[in-house]
Scaffold this motif. Sequence first.
Motif, PDB file in Angstrom:
ATOM      1  N   ILE A  63       7.187  10.630  49.731  1.00  0.00           N
ATOM      2  CA  ILE A  63       6.767   9.318  49.244  1.00  0.00           C
ATOM      3  C   ILE A  63       6.537   9.369  47.733  1.00  0.00           C
ATOM      4  CG2 ILE A  63       5.037   7.485  49.420  1.00  0.00           C
ATOM      5  CD1 ILE A  63       6.633   7.942  52.034  1.00  0.00           C
ATOM      6  N   TYR A  64       5.798  10.377  47.285  1.00  0.00           N
ATOM      7  CA  TYR A  64       5.512  10.491  45.854  1.00  0.00           C
ATOM      8  C   TYR A  64       6.786  10.723  45.048  1.00  0.00           C
ATOM      9  CZ  TYR A  64       0.576  10.668  47.070  1.00  0.00           C
ATOM     10  OH  TYR A  64      -0.677  10.363  47.541  1.00  0.00           O
ATOM     11  N   GLU A  65       7.700  11.488  45.596  1.00  0.00           N
ATOM     12  CA  GLU A  65       8.944  11.729  44.869  1.00  0.00           C
ATOM     13  C   GLU A  65       9.821  10.475  44.842  1.00  0.00           C
ATOM     14  OE1 GLU A  65      12.354  15.078  44.849  1.00  0.00           O
ATOM     15  OE2 GLU A  65      10.258  15.678  44.658  1.00  0.00           O
ATOM     16  N   ALA A  66       9.805   9.684  45.904  1.00  0.00           N
ATOM     17  CA  ALA A  66      10.543   8.421  45.903  1.00  0.00           C
ATOM     18  C   ALA A  66      10.010   7.496  44.812  1.00  0.00           C
ATOM     19  CB  ALA A  66      10.451   7.749  47.274  1.00  0.00           C
ATOM     20  N   LEU A  67       8.702   7.448  44.671  1.00  0.00           N
ATOM     21  CA  LEU A  67       8.097   6.628  43.624  1.00  0.00           C
ATOM     22  C   LEU A  67       8.450   7.151  42.234  1.00  0.00           C
ATOM     23  CD1 LEU A  67       4.608   5.993  45.231  1.00  0.00           C
ATOM     24  CD2 LEU A  67       6.439   4.317  44.883  1.00  0.00           C
TER      25      LEU A  67
ATOM     26  N   MET B 227      14.331   2.121  50.484  1.00  0.00           N
ATOM     27  CA  MET B 227      13.606   1.693  51.673  1.00  0.00           C
ATOM     28  C   MET B 227      12.127   2.064  51.557  1.00  0.00           C
ATOM     29  SD  MET B 227      13.735   2.871  55.583  1.00  0.00           S
ATOM     30  CE  MET B 227      12.662   4.198  55.092  1.00  0.00           C
ATOM     31  N   VAL B 228      11.864   3.287  51.128  1.00  0.00           N
ATOM     32  CA  VAL B 228      10.479   3.750  50.994  1.00  0.00           C
ATOM     33  C   VAL B 228       9.745   2.908  49.956  1.00  0.00           C
ATOM     34  CG1 VAL B 228       9.023   5.681  50.258  1.00  0.00           C
ATOM     35  CG2 VAL B 228      10.995   6.109  51.742  1.00  0.00           C
ATOM     36  N   VAL B 229      10.348   2.723  48.804  1.00  0.00           N
ATOM     37  CA  VAL B 229       9.719   1.941  47.738  1.00  0.00           C
ATOM     38  C   VAL B 229       9.557   0.488  48.177  1.00  0.00           C
ATOM     39  CG1 VAL B 229       9.988   1.124  45.364  1.00  0.00           C
ATOM     40  CG2 VAL B 229      10.511   3.498  45.935  1.00  0.00           C
TER      41      VAL B 229
END
Length: 65
Positions: free
Chosen positions: A55-59, A29-31
């Motif tokens: 956010i950075y970890e999701a990426l 969802m975040v990406v």
Amino acid sequence: MTPLNRITLDPEVMGGKPCMRGLRVTVGMVVGLLASGHSIDDVLSAYPYLEIEDIYEALAYAAWR
């Protein structure tokens, strides 16, 4: 690779999809939001319980996968 401490996998949460810190917010969802043109600030405003590190970890997780 840096350990991904904010990504959780729990079959009881969102069907076992990778989520942010056990919340019902998936990495996908975040990406997906970012890929569709939303800014990081947009995502953080829409989901105030997320942190920029999420956010950075999701990426990072998406790039690794």
